[in-house]
Design a protein around this motif. Structure first.
Motif: not given
Length: 163
Positions: A108-126
């Motif tokens: 397997t491959v593991g990594t820490y990710i936003c629990a709700d998987l909404v990274c696309c929204r988070n990077v767009r926060l002004d």
């Protein structure tokens, strides 16, 4: 992208697993122009999540499994994909089975990710919010590009048969 397209895109799970996954309810309303990947948790299997990205003109999806335990919300953590600092309870360790024989062998491959998987929204926060702090000093376009690069690297690791 249709439900069938998403199910066919899954590269690290069986056809049966792909057929039984619960897709997002709002799939028809997804604004693909603001998504670098489609990410969601399965409401019927809370430890299961999915990421679907566009690569070379086609969808590539991976099934993820979240860690059973949560980190404390009293400390900070950072998502490895969007690099958003936030309470650690909003970040989860996700693992993905590798494709091919490596995955069948349990690699397997593991990594820490936003629990709700909404990274696309988070990077767009002004502006940072009380709990979310996107990568400081970068423009939204730079954050989006880096999210895409890190997501592609994670998908490359899942697709790697070396493990």
């Amino acid at each position: 992208m249709s439900e069938q397209d998403i199910r066919r895109s899954m590269v690290n799970c069986s056809r049966g697993e792909a057929a039984s996954m619960t897709l997002p309810r709002e799939l028809a309303a997804v604004d693909w122009g603001t998504l670098d990947f489609l990410g969601w948790r399965d409401p019927k299997a809370p430890l299961r999540g999915y990421l679907v990205v566009w690569r070379d003109g086609k969808a590539v999806g991976v099934q993820l499994r979240a860690a059973e335990s949560k980190m404390s919300g009293r400390v900070a953590a950072m998502c490895s994909l969007c690099r958003t600092g936030q309470p650690a309870s909003n970040v989860s360790l996700f693992v993905a089975r590798r494709t091919g024989q490596a995955g069948r062998n349990g690699n397997t491959v593991g990594t820490y990710i936003c629990a709700d998987l909404v990274c696309c929204r988070n990077v767009r926060l002004d502006k940072p919010s009380a709990t979310l702090h996107p990568d400081p000093g970068l423009t939204i376009d730079e954050r989006v590009e880096r999210l895409r690069t890190r997501t592609d690297s994670f998908i490359d690791e899942v697709l790697s048969t070396v493990g």
